[in-house]
Design an enzyme around this catalytic site. Structure first.
Site, PDB file in Angstrom:
ATOM      1  CE  LYS A   1       4.138  -1.617  -4.692  1.00 18.19           C
ATOM      2  NZ  LYS A   1       4.893  -1.531  -3.297  1.00 18.19           N
TER       3      LYS A   1
ATOM      4  CG  HIS B   1       7.146   5.758  -5.687  1.00 17.97           C
ATOM      5  ND1 HIS B   1       6.704   4.412  -5.231  1.00 17.97           N
ATOM      6  CD2 HIS B   1       7.747   6.378  -4.854  1.00 17.97           C
ATOM      7  CE1 HIS B   1       7.406   4.435  -3.906  1.00 17.97           C
ATOM      8  NE2 HIS B   1       8.178   5.398  -3.767  1.00 17.97           N
TER       9      HIS B   1
ATOM     10  CD  GLU C   1      10.552   1.370   3.274  1.00 17.33           C
ATOM     11  OE1 GLU C   1      10.030   2.524   3.091  1.00 17.33           O
ATOM     12  OE2 GLU C   1      10.171   0.280   3.213  1.00 17.33           O
TER      13      GLU C   1
ATOM     14  NE  ARG D   1     -16.405   0.884  -3.311  1.00 17.81           N
ATOM     15  CZ  ARG D   1     -16.062  -0.081  -3.400  1.00 17.81           C
ATOM     16  NH1 ARG D   1     -16.811  -1.294  -3.601  1.00 17.81           N
ATOM     17  NH2 ARG D   1     -15.000  -0.484  -2.987  1.00 17.81           N
TER      18      ARG D   1
ATOM     19  CE  LYS E   1       7.441  -1.401   4.730  1.00 17.24           C
ATOM     20  NZ  LYS E   1       7.518  -0.285   4.009  1.00 17.24           N
TER      21      LYS E   1
ATOM     22  CG  ASP F   1       5.829  -3.374  -0.001  1.00 15.85           C
ATOM     23  OD1 ASP F   1       4.842  -2.869  -0.815  1.00 15.85           O
ATOM     24  OD2 ASP F   1       6.470  -2.679   0.666  1.00 15.85           O
TER      25      ASP F   1
ATOM     26  CG  HIS G   1      10.249   0.380  -5.279  1.00 13.71           C
ATOM     27  ND1 HIS G   1       9.395   0.897  -6.223  1.00 13.71           N
ATOM     28  CD2 HIS G   1       9.542   0.335  -4.153  1.00 13.71           C
ATOM     29  CE1 HIS G   1       8.223   0.993  -5.744  1.00 13.71           C
ATOM     30  NE2 HIS G   1       8.138   0.689  -4.331  1.00 13.71           N
TER      31      HIS G   1
ATOM     32  CE  LYS H   1      12.037   7.223  -4.310  1.00 13.91           C
ATOM     33  NZ  LYS H   1      11.541   7.906  -3.186  1.00 13.91           N
TER      34      LYS H   1
END
Ligand code: BG6
Length: 494
Positions: A152, A182, A220, A50, A345, A239, A244, A186
Protein backbone atom coordinates in the site's frame (compact mmCIF):
# COMPACT_ATOMS: atom_id res chain seq x y z
CA UNK A 1 3.97 -25.04 19.99
CA UNK A 2 2.80 -24.46 16.41
CA UNK A 3 4.46 -26.60 13.75
CA UNK A 4 5.70 -24.92 10.63
CA UNK A 5 5.09 -26.79 7.43
CA UNK A 6 7.91 -26.07 4.98
CA UNK A 7 6.82 -24.24 1.85
CA UNK A 8 7.85 -25.28 -1.64
CA UNK A 9 11.07 -23.77 -2.97
CA UNK A 10 10.62 -20.33 -4.48
CA UNK A 11 12.56 -17.30 -5.65
CA UNK A 12 11.85 -13.74 -4.63
CA UNK A 13 13.05 -10.48 -6.11
CA UNK A 14 12.54 -7.49 -3.87
CA UNK A 15 12.43 -4.28 -5.87
CA UNK A 16 13.41 -1.49 -3.51
CA UNK A 17 15.41 -4.20 -1.74
CA UNK A 18 17.68 -1.78 0.12
CA UNK A 19 14.81 0.39 1.37
CA UNK A 20 13.20 0.73 4.76
CA UNK A 21 10.47 -1.89 4.28
CA UNK A 22 12.93 -4.46 3.03
CA UNK A 23 15.34 -3.87 5.90
CA UNK A 24 12.81 -3.53 8.70
CA UNK A 25 10.28 -6.14 7.64
CA UNK A 26 10.91 -8.32 4.59
CA UNK A 27 14.46 -9.57 5.13
CA UNK A 28 13.89 -10.23 8.86
CA UNK A 29 10.60 -11.99 8.02
CA UNK A 30 12.32 -14.31 5.54
CA UNK A 31 15.15 -14.90 8.00
CA UNK A 32 12.71 -15.90 10.76
CA UNK A 33 10.88 -18.28 8.44
CA UNK A 34 14.27 -19.79 7.59
CA UNK A 35 15.13 -20.19 11.27
CA UNK A 36 11.84 -22.01 11.82
CA UNK A 37 12.72 -24.43 9.05
CA UNK A 38 10.08 -23.25 6.63
CA UNK A 39 12.38 -22.22 3.79
CA UNK A 40 14.27 -24.50 1.47
CA UNK A 41 17.92 -23.50 1.19
CA UNK A 42 17.71 -23.59 -2.61
CA UNK A 43 15.59 -20.41 -2.54
CA UNK A 44 17.01 -17.25 -3.99
CA UNK A 45 16.32 -13.91 -2.36
CA UNK A 46 17.46 -11.13 -4.65
CA UNK A 47 17.34 -7.47 -3.74
CA UNK A 48 17.03 -5.20 -6.75
CA UNK A 49 17.63 -1.48 -6.35
CA UNK A 50 19.43 1.48 -7.83
CA UNK A 51 22.02 1.74 -5.03
CA UNK A 52 25.59 1.16 -6.02
CA UNK A 53 26.16 -1.95 -3.90
CA UNK A 54 27.71 -5.31 -4.56
CA UNK A 55 26.58 -8.63 -3.12
CA UNK A 56 28.96 -8.43 -0.14
CA UNK A 57 27.82 -4.94 0.82
CA UNK A 58 24.18 -5.95 0.51
CA UNK A 59 24.69 -9.01 2.69
CA UNK A 60 26.32 -6.82 5.30
CA UNK A 61 23.32 -4.49 5.19
CA UNK A 62 20.92 -7.44 5.43
CA UNK A 63 22.89 -8.88 8.35
CA UNK A 64 22.55 -5.65 10.31
CA UNK A 65 18.84 -5.58 9.61
CA UNK A 66 18.24 -9.20 10.62
CA UNK A 67 20.49 -9.04 13.67
CA UNK A 68 18.41 -6.14 14.99
CA UNK A 69 15.17 -8.05 14.49
CA UNK A 70 16.27 -11.47 15.71
CA UNK A 71 16.41 -12.68 19.28
CA UNK A 72 17.96 -16.04 18.46
CA UNK A 73 20.97 -15.05 16.40
CA UNK A 74 23.75 -17.49 15.56
CA UNK A 75 26.51 -16.80 13.04
CA UNK A 76 26.08 -20.30 11.69
CA UNK A 77 22.39 -19.78 10.85
CA UNK A 78 23.17 -16.43 9.32
CA UNK A 79 25.88 -17.92 7.12
CA UNK A 80 23.39 -20.48 5.77
CA UNK A 81 20.72 -17.85 5.15
CA UNK A 82 23.18 -15.44 3.53
CA UNK A 83 23.96 -18.04 0.87
CA UNK A 84 20.48 -17.43 -0.56
CA UNK A 85 20.96 -13.67 -0.83
CA UNK A 86 22.03 -11.72 -3.84
CA UNK A 87 21.92 -8.17 -5.10
CA UNK A 88 21.43 -6.59 -8.48
CA UNK A 89 21.78 -2.92 -9.29
CA UNK A 90 19.04 -2.14 -11.74
CA UNK A 91 16.66 0.64 -12.68
CA UNK A 92 13.56 -1.50 -12.71
CA UNK A 93 11.52 1.08 -14.58
CA UNK A 94 13.89 0.84 -17.53
CA UNK A 95 12.76 -1.64 -20.16
CA UNK A 96 16.29 -1.75 -21.56
CA UNK A 97 17.96 -2.49 -18.22
CA UNK A 98 20.04 -5.61 -17.82
CA UNK A 99 17.15 -8.02 -17.30
CA UNK A 100 19.25 -10.85 -18.73
CA UNK A 101 21.58 -10.46 -15.74
CA UNK A 102 18.65 -10.77 -13.33
CA UNK A 103 17.46 -13.89 -15.14
CA UNK A 104 20.95 -15.33 -14.89
CA UNK A 105 20.98 -14.69 -11.12
CA UNK A 106 17.81 -16.69 -10.87
CA UNK A 107 19.71 -19.45 -12.55
CA UNK A 108 16.82 -20.79 -14.57
CA UNK A 109 17.33 -21.40 -18.21
CA UNK A 110 13.58 -21.21 -18.47
CA UNK A 111 11.61 -19.21 -15.91
CA UNK A 112 8.50 -21.28 -16.29
CA UNK A 113 8.76 -24.05 -13.75
CA UNK A 114 5.11 -23.98 -12.65
CA UNK A 115 5.98 -25.52 -9.30
CA UNK A 116 8.53 -22.88 -8.35
CA UNK A 117 6.88 -19.55 -7.55
CA UNK A 118 8.79 -16.52 -8.78
CA UNK A 119 7.78 -13.60 -6.59
CA UNK A 120 8.25 -9.96 -7.52
CA UNK A 121 7.84 -7.86 -4.40
CA UNK A 122 7.43 -4.17 -5.21
CA UNK A 123 8.68 -2.44 -2.07
CA UNK A 124 9.00 0.83 -3.97
CA UNK A 125 6.88 3.92 -4.33
CA UNK A 126 3.54 3.05 -5.94
CA UNK A 127 4.31 5.71 -8.55
CA UNK A 128 6.53 3.20 -10.36
CA UNK A 129 4.47 0.01 -9.94
CA UNK A 130 3.15 0.15 -13.48
CA UNK A 131 6.52 1.05 -15.02
CA UNK A 132 8.19 -1.91 -13.27
CA UNK A 133 5.48 -4.29 -14.43
CA UNK A 134 5.74 -3.03 -17.96
CA UNK A 135 9.50 -3.57 -17.91
CA UNK A 136 9.01 -7.09 -16.51
CA UNK A 137 6.49 -7.76 -19.24
CA UNK A 138 8.82 -6.50 -21.97
CA UNK A 139 11.59 -8.74 -20.58
CA UNK A 140 9.09 -11.65 -20.71
CA UNK A 141 9.41 -12.20 -16.99
CA UNK A 142 5.65 -12.29 -16.39
CA UNK A 143 5.70 -16.06 -16.66
CA UNK A 144 2.81 -18.25 -15.41
CA UNK A 145 4.63 -19.03 -12.15
CA UNK A 146 5.18 -15.32 -11.42
CA UNK A 147 3.45 -13.60 -8.48
CA UNK A 148 3.36 -9.89 -7.92
CA UNK A 149 3.20 -8.35 -4.45
CA UNK A 150 2.08 -4.74 -4.11
CA UNK A 151 2.46 -2.67 -0.97
CA UNK A 152 0.00 0.00 0.00
CA UNK A 153 -0.90 2.69 -0.78
CA UNK A 154 -2.42 1.62 -4.07
CA UNK A 155 -3.11 5.12 -5.32
CA UNK A 156 -4.25 8.24 -3.50
CA UNK A 157 -7.83 8.14 -4.75
CA UNK A 158 -10.12 5.94 -6.84
CA UNK A 159 -8.82 7.19 -10.18
CA UNK A 160 -5.13 6.64 -9.38
CA UNK A 161 -5.92 3.22 -7.85
CA UNK A 162 -7.79 2.24 -11.00
CA UNK A 163 -4.84 3.37 -13.12
CA UNK A 164 -2.40 1.27 -11.10
CA UNK A 165 -4.71 -1.73 -11.10
CA UNK A 166 -5.26 -1.45 -14.85
CA UNK A 167 -1.52 -1.00 -15.51
CA UNK A 168 -0.37 -3.99 -13.47
CA UNK A 169 -3.42 -5.98 -14.57
CA UNK A 170 -2.34 -5.63 -18.19
CA UNK A 171 0.83 -7.60 -17.39
CA UNK A 172 -0.16 -9.96 -14.54
CA UNK A 173 -3.47 -11.83 -14.09
CA UNK A 174 -5.51 -10.83 -11.05
CA UNK A 175 -5.05 -14.20 -9.35
CA UNK A 176 -1.28 -13.66 -9.30
CA UNK A 177 -1.48 -10.18 -7.71
CA UNK A 178 -1.11 -10.00 -3.92
CA UNK A 179 -2.04 -6.56 -2.55
CA UNK A 180 -0.78 -6.37 0.99
CA UNK A 181 -2.50 -4.82 3.96
CA UNK A 182 -0.17 -5.89 6.74
CA UNK A 183 -2.98 -5.66 9.31
CA UNK A 184 -4.46 -8.81 7.78
CA UNK A 185 -1.27 -10.68 8.66
CA UNK A 186 -1.48 -9.81 12.35
CA UNK A 187 -2.26 -12.80 14.55
CA UNK A 188 -5.06 -11.06 16.38
CA UNK A 189 -6.69 -9.83 13.19
CA UNK A 190 -6.83 -13.37 11.88
CA UNK A 191 -8.14 -14.38 15.25
CA UNK A 192 -11.17 -12.19 14.57
CA UNK A 193 -12.23 -14.70 11.94
CA UNK A 194 -11.71 -17.56 14.37
CA UNK A 195 -13.55 -15.75 17.15
CA UNK A 196 -16.55 -15.12 14.95
CA UNK A 197 -16.69 -18.32 12.95
CA UNK A 198 -15.24 -21.03 15.20
CA UNK A 199 -17.51 -20.17 18.13
CA UNK A 200 -21.25 -20.61 17.96
CA UNK A 201 -21.78 -18.25 20.87
CA UNK A 202 -21.51 -14.97 19.03
CA UNK A 203 -23.24 -15.42 15.68
CA UNK A 204 -26.86 -15.24 16.98
CA UNK A 205 -26.13 -11.98 18.81
CA UNK A 206 -23.79 -10.44 16.20
CA UNK A 207 -26.27 -7.96 14.73
CA UNK A 208 -28.42 -4.92 15.37
CA UNK A 209 -30.70 -7.11 17.53
CA UNK A 210 -28.15 -7.27 20.33
CA UNK A 211 -25.36 -4.83 19.48
CA UNK A 212 -25.67 -1.16 20.38
CA UNK A 213 -22.58 0.06 18.56
CA UNK A 214 -19.03 -0.87 17.55
CA UNK A 215 -15.82 1.11 18.13
CA UNK A 216 -12.59 0.57 16.22
CA UNK A 217 -9.58 2.44 17.59
CA UNK A 218 -6.05 2.35 16.20
CA UNK A 219 -4.11 4.89 18.19
CA UNK A 220 -0.38 5.38 17.82
CA UNK A 221 1.97 7.25 20.11
CA UNK A 222 4.62 7.61 17.40
CA UNK A 223 4.89 10.61 15.09
CA UNK A 224 6.05 10.66 11.49
CA UNK A 225 9.23 8.61 11.91
CA UNK A 226 11.06 10.29 9.05
CA UNK A 227 8.13 9.91 6.65
CA UNK A 228 6.95 13.52 6.75
CA UNK A 229 7.05 13.95 3.01
CA UNK A 230 4.82 10.94 2.31
CA UNK A 231 2.57 11.49 5.32
CA UNK A 232 1.84 15.13 4.67
CA UNK A 233 0.58 14.23 1.22
CA UNK A 234 -1.58 11.41 2.62
CA UNK A 235 -2.98 12.13 6.07
CA UNK A 236 -4.65 9.73 8.48
CA UNK A 237 -7.58 8.83 6.23
CA UNK A 238 -5.45 7.67 3.32
CA UNK A 239 -2.66 6.24 5.48
CA UNK A 240 -4.74 4.28 7.99
CA UNK A 241 -8.50 4.38 7.37
CA UNK A 242 -8.63 3.47 3.69
CA UNK A 243 -6.83 0.24 4.39
CA UNK A 244 -6.29 -0.92 7.98
CA UNK A 245 -9.39 0.43 9.70
CA UNK A 246 -11.71 -0.51 6.87
CA UNK A 247 -10.25 -4.01 6.83
CA UNK A 248 -10.92 -4.35 10.55
CA UNK A 249 -14.43 -3.09 10.00
CA UNK A 250 -14.99 -5.60 7.19
CA UNK A 251 -13.80 -8.57 9.25
CA UNK A 252 -15.98 -7.47 12.16
CA UNK A 253 -19.10 -6.93 10.09
CA UNK A 254 -18.99 -9.31 7.12
CA UNK A 255 -21.32 -12.25 6.67
CA UNK A 256 -19.84 -15.71 7.28
CA UNK A 257 -18.06 -16.67 4.05
CA UNK A 258 -18.90 -20.04 2.44
CA UNK A 259 -15.28 -21.09 2.86
CA UNK A 260 -11.87 -19.59 3.56
CA UNK A 261 -11.14 -19.58 -0.14
CA UNK A 262 -9.66 -16.21 -1.11
CA UNK A 263 -12.54 -15.08 -3.28
CA UNK A 264 -15.25 -16.13 -0.83
CA UNK A 265 -13.74 -14.04 1.99
CA UNK A 266 -13.01 -11.09 -0.25
CA UNK A 267 -16.47 -11.08 -1.76
CA UNK A 268 -18.00 -10.80 1.70
CA UNK A 269 -15.67 -7.93 2.62
CA UNK A 270 -16.56 -6.02 -0.53
CA UNK A 271 -20.26 -6.26 0.31
CA UNK A 272 -19.53 -4.45 3.59
CA UNK A 273 -17.52 -1.73 1.84
CA UNK A 274 -20.29 -1.19 -0.69
CA UNK A 275 -22.88 -0.93 2.09
CA UNK A 276 -21.03 1.82 3.98
CA UNK A 277 -23.14 4.95 4.25
CA UNK A 278 -21.92 7.89 2.17
CA UNK A 279 -21.53 11.39 3.63
CA UNK A 280 -23.22 14.55 2.47
CA UNK A 281 -22.48 18.14 3.47
CA UNK A 282 -24.61 17.81 6.60
CA UNK A 283 -23.56 14.45 7.89
CA UNK A 284 -19.86 14.97 7.27
CA UNK A 285 -19.93 17.98 9.60
CA UNK A 286 -21.62 16.17 12.45
CA UNK A 287 -20.21 12.67 11.97
CA UNK A 288 -16.52 13.21 11.34
CA UNK A 289 -13.67 14.99 13.10
CA UNK A 290 -10.31 15.93 11.61
CA UNK A 291 -7.43 16.83 13.87
CA UNK A 292 -3.77 17.74 13.84
CA UNK A 293 -1.46 17.50 16.85
CA UNK A 294 0.23 20.44 18.45
CA UNK A 295 3.21 20.24 20.80
CA UNK A 296 2.75 18.00 23.82
CA UNK A 297 4.22 14.93 25.46
CA UNK A 298 5.23 11.43 24.49
CA UNK A 299 5.29 9.72 27.85
CA UNK A 300 7.53 12.02 29.86
CA UNK A 301 9.33 13.52 26.85
CA UNK A 302 8.14 16.76 25.28
CA UNK A 303 7.44 16.50 21.55
CA UNK A 304 7.13 19.06 18.78
CA UNK A 305 3.93 19.90 16.96
CA UNK A 306 3.14 18.25 13.63
CA UNK A 307 3.90 21.46 11.77
CA UNK A 308 7.30 21.70 13.44
CA UNK A 309 8.24 18.31 12.02
CA UNK A 310 7.55 19.56 8.49
CA UNK A 311 9.79 21.60 6.23
CA UNK A 312 9.37 25.40 6.23
CA UNK A 313 7.39 25.46 2.98
CA UNK A 314 4.77 23.14 4.50
CA UNK A 315 3.96 25.30 7.52
CA UNK A 316 0.39 25.87 6.37
CA UNK A 317 -0.29 22.12 6.12
CA UNK A 318 -3.90 21.17 6.72
CA UNK A 319 -3.15 17.44 6.74
CA UNK A 320 -5.05 15.49 9.40
CA UNK A 321 -3.04 13.37 11.83
CA UNK A 322 -6.22 12.27 13.61
CA UNK A 323 -9.63 11.29 12.38
CA UNK A 324 -12.81 10.11 14.07
CA UNK A 325 -15.73 8.91 12.01
CA UNK A 326 -19.23 7.68 12.70
CA UNK A 327 -20.48 5.43 9.95
CA UNK A 328 -23.16 2.82 9.34
CA UNK A 329 -23.41 -0.34 7.29
CA UNK A 330 -26.62 -0.22 5.35
CA UNK A 331 -27.77 -3.81 5.33
CA UNK A 332 -30.15 -6.03 7.31
CA UNK A 333 -27.62 -7.14 9.88
CA UNK A 334 -26.31 -3.71 10.79
CA UNK A 335 -28.92 -1.06 9.90
CA UNK A 336 -28.98 1.59 12.63
CA UNK A 337 -25.83 0.36 14.43
CA UNK A 338 -23.17 3.09 14.53
CA UNK A 339 -19.59 2.08 13.80
CA UNK A 340 -17.22 4.63 15.32
CA UNK A 341 -13.69 4.64 13.89
CA UNK A 342 -10.74 6.65 15.11
CA UNK A 343 -7.03 6.72 14.50
CA UNK A 344 -4.27 9.19 15.12
CA UNK A 345 -0.56 9.80 15.46
CA UNK A 346 1.02 11.06 18.68
CA UNK A 347 -1.84 9.95 20.86
CA UNK A 348 -1.55 8.89 24.48
CA UNK A 349 -0.73 5.24 23.76
CA UNK A 350 -0.21 2.61 21.09
CA UNK A 351 -3.47 0.72 21.21
CA UNK A 352 -5.58 -1.10 18.60
CA UNK A 353 -8.92 -2.36 19.79
CA UNK A 354 -12.33 -3.36 18.55
CA UNK A 355 -15.10 -2.83 21.06
CA UNK A 356 -18.46 -4.50 20.60
CA UNK A 357 -20.91 -2.80 22.89
CA UNK A 358 -24.06 -4.83 23.49
CA UNK A 359 -27.48 -3.36 24.20
CA UNK A 360 -28.70 -2.83 27.75
CA UNK A 361 -31.00 -5.41 29.29
CA UNK A 362 -34.60 -4.85 28.15
CA UNK A 363 -35.96 -4.44 31.67
CA UNK A 364 -34.05 -2.81 34.55
CA UNK A 365 -34.52 -5.49 37.16
CA UNK A 366 -31.66 -4.22 39.30
CA UNK A 367 -32.39 -0.50 39.07
CA UNK A 368 -32.05 1.82 36.11
CA UNK A 369 -28.39 2.82 36.22
CA UNK A 370 -27.27 -0.22 38.15
CA UNK A 371 -24.96 -1.73 35.58
CA UNK A 372 -23.42 -1.11 32.19
CA UNK A 373 -24.29 -3.44 29.31
CA UNK A 374 -22.03 -6.31 28.21
CA UNK A 375 -19.02 -5.36 26.21
CA UNK A 376 -16.56 -7.44 24.19
CA UNK A 377 -13.14 -5.83 23.83
CA UNK A 378 -10.84 -7.38 21.25
CA UNK A 379 -7.29 -6.12 21.84
CA UNK A 380 -5.25 -6.35 18.65
CA UNK A 381 -2.08 -4.79 20.01
CA UNK A 382 -0.27 -4.56 22.32
CA UNK A 383 -1.17 -7.12 25.03
CA UNK A 384 -3.20 -9.17 22.55
CA UNK A 385 -6.34 -10.77 23.86
CA UNK A 386 -9.98 -10.38 24.59
CA UNK A 387 -12.14 -9.23 27.48
CA UNK A 388 -15.82 -10.05 27.72
CA UNK A 389 -17.32 -7.81 30.37
CA UNK A 390 -20.05 -9.49 32.41
CA UNK A 391 -22.07 -8.24 35.33
CA UNK A 392 -21.74 -10.03 38.63
CA UNK A 393 -22.99 -9.47 42.12
CA UNK A 394 -20.42 -8.00 44.43
CA UNK A 395 -20.17 -10.37 47.37
CA UNK A 396 -21.47 -9.26 50.73
CA UNK A 397 -24.66 -8.27 52.48
CA UNK A 398 -25.76 -4.65 52.55
CA UNK A 399 -27.75 -4.58 49.32
CA UNK A 400 -27.35 -5.95 45.85
CA UNK A 401 -24.40 -4.29 44.19
CA UNK A 402 -23.53 -5.19 40.64
CA UNK A 403 -20.04 -4.99 39.22
CA UNK A 404 -18.82 -5.25 35.63
CA UNK A 405 -15.83 -7.61 35.41
CA UNK A 406 -14.03 -9.11 32.43
CA UNK A 407 -13.60 -12.71 31.43
CA UNK A 408 -10.03 -12.26 30.36
CA UNK A 409 -8.48 -14.24 27.53
CA UNK A 410 -4.94 -13.04 27.26
CA UNK A 411 -2.59 -14.35 24.57
CA UNK A 412 0.44 -13.86 26.82
CA UNK A 413 -1.11 -15.98 29.60
CA UNK A 414 -1.99 -18.80 27.25
CA UNK A 415 0.75 -18.92 24.64
CA UNK A 416 4.46 -18.57 25.11
CA UNK A 417 5.38 -18.60 21.42
CA UNK A 418 6.96 -15.66 19.64
CA UNK A 419 4.28 -13.79 17.67
CA UNK A 420 5.47 -13.79 14.10
CA UNK A 421 5.47 -10.43 12.38
CA UNK A 422 2.56 -9.95 9.98
CA UNK A 423 4.94 -10.07 7.02
CA UNK A 424 6.09 -13.60 7.90
CA UNK A 425 2.59 -14.97 7.52
CA UNK A 426 1.83 -12.90 4.45
CA UNK A 427 5.04 -13.82 2.61
CA UNK A 428 4.41 -17.52 3.22
CA UNK A 429 0.85 -17.09 1.93
CA UNK A 430 2.23 -15.56 -1.26
CA UNK A 431 4.45 -18.62 -1.71
CA UNK A 432 1.50 -20.93 -1.06
CA UNK A 433 -0.62 -18.93 -3.49
CA UNK A 434 -3.25 -18.26 -0.81
CA UNK A 435 -5.01 -15.00 -1.67
CA UNK A 436 -7.46 -14.86 1.25
CA UNK A 437 -5.51 -12.25 3.25
CA UNK A 438 -4.79 -10.00 0.26
CA UNK A 439 -6.98 -7.38 -1.28
CA UNK A 440 -8.68 -7.94 -4.58
CA UNK A 441 -8.74 -5.20 -7.18
CA UNK A 442 -12.43 -4.36 -6.68
CA UNK A 443 -11.95 -4.36 -2.90
CA UNK A 444 -9.28 -1.66 -3.06
CA UNK A 445 -11.44 0.34 -5.42
CA UNK A 446 -14.56 0.00 -3.25
CA UNK A 447 -12.58 1.28 -0.26
CA UNK A 448 -11.38 4.26 -2.30
CA UNK A 449 -14.93 5.08 -3.42
CA UNK A 450 -15.99 5.53 0.20
CA UNK A 451 -12.83 7.46 1.06
CA UNK A 452 -13.20 9.72 -1.99
CA UNK A 453 -16.72 10.53 -0.86
CA UNK A 454 -15.46 11.44 2.62
CA UNK A 455 -12.54 13.52 1.37
CA UNK A 456 -14.78 15.20 -1.23
CA UNK A 457 -17.34 16.10 1.45
CA UNK A 458 -14.57 17.56 3.64
CA UNK A 459 -13.40 19.68 0.76
CA UNK A 460 -16.86 20.81 -0.16
CA UNK A 461 -17.69 21.87 3.38
CA UNK A 462 -14.24 23.13 4.25
CA UNK A 463 -14.27 20.87 7.28
CA UNK A 464 -12.34 22.52 10.13
CA UNK A 465 -9.08 21.05 11.37
CA UNK A 466 -9.22 20.68 15.15
CA UNK A 467 -6.09 20.48 17.27
CA UNK A 468 -5.02 18.14 20.05
CA UNK A 469 -1.94 18.13 22.20
CA UNK A 470 0.48 15.31 21.51
CA UNK A 471 0.05 12.57 24.10
CA UNK A 472 -3.72 12.92 24.46
CA UNK A 473 -6.76 11.06 23.12
CA UNK A 474 -7.34 13.42 20.22
CA UNK A 475 -9.40 16.59 19.87
CA UNK A 476 -12.28 17.30 22.24
CA UNK A 477 -14.64 17.10 19.27
CA UNK A 478 -13.87 13.38 19.05
CA UNK A 479 -15.31 12.81 22.52
CA UNK A 480 -18.26 15.03 21.58
CA UNK A 481 -18.98 12.89 18.53
CA UNK A 482 -19.99 10.04 20.84
CA UNK A 483 -21.27 12.23 23.62
CA UNK A 484 -23.96 13.57 21.29
CA UNK A 485 -25.21 9.99 20.95
CA UNK A 486 -25.09 9.42 24.71
CA UNK A 487 -22.01 7.21 24.37
CA UNK A 488 -18.29 7.44 25.10
CA UNK A 489 -15.08 6.03 23.72
CA UNK A 490 -13.73 2.99 25.50
CA UNK A 491 -10.37 4.08 26.87
CA UNK A 492 -9.31 0.72 28.22
CA UNK A 493 -10.14 1.38 31.84
CA UNK A 494 -11.74 -1.48 33.71
C1 BG6 B 1 1.32 1.77 8.15
C2 BG6 B 1 1.18 3.25 8.15
O1 BG6 B 1 0.59 1.19 7.10
O2 BG6 B 1 0.85 1.23 9.39
C3 BG6 B 1 1.94 3.86 9.31
O3 BG6 B 1 1.67 3.79 6.93
C4 BG6 B 1 1.51 3.22 10.62
O4 BG6 B 1 1.72 5.27 9.37
C5 BG6 B 1 1.58 1.71 10.51
O5 BG6 B 1 2.37 3.69 11.64
C6 BG6 B 1 0.96 1.04 11.74
O6 BG6 B 1 1.25 -0.33 11.71
P1 BG6 B 1 1.43 -1.16 13.05
O7 BG6 B 1 1.64 -2.56 12.58
O8 BG6 B 1 2.60 -0.57 13.78
O9 BG6 B 1 0.16 -0.99 13.81
Amino acid sequence: MAKFIPVDPFDIIIFGGTGDLSRRKLLPALFHRFLDGQLDSSNRIIAAARSDLDRTAFIEMAENACRKASKSWTDENWAKFAKMLDYIKIDATDEDADWAHLKSLLGHTEMTDPKRPLIYYLATTPLIYVAICEALGKAEMNTPNARLVLEKPIGKDLKSAQDINAGVGAIFPENSIFRIDHYLGKETVQNLLVLRFANTLFEPIWSRNSIDHVQITVSEDIGLEGRADYYDRSGAVRDMVQNHLLQLLCLTAMEPPNSLDGDEVRTEKIKVLNALKRFDANTVRTQTVRGQYIAGMNGTAPVKSYLDTLSPERQDSQTETFVAIKTEIQNWRWAGVPFYLRTGKRMDARRSEIVIQFKPTPHPLFGQAAHPPNRLVIRLQPDEGMNLFMQIKEPGPGGLHIKSLPLNLSYADNFTVRYPDAYERLLMDVVRGNLALFMRRDEVESAWKWVDNLLGAWKETDQPLETYAAGTQGPLQSAMLLDRDGREWWEGDI
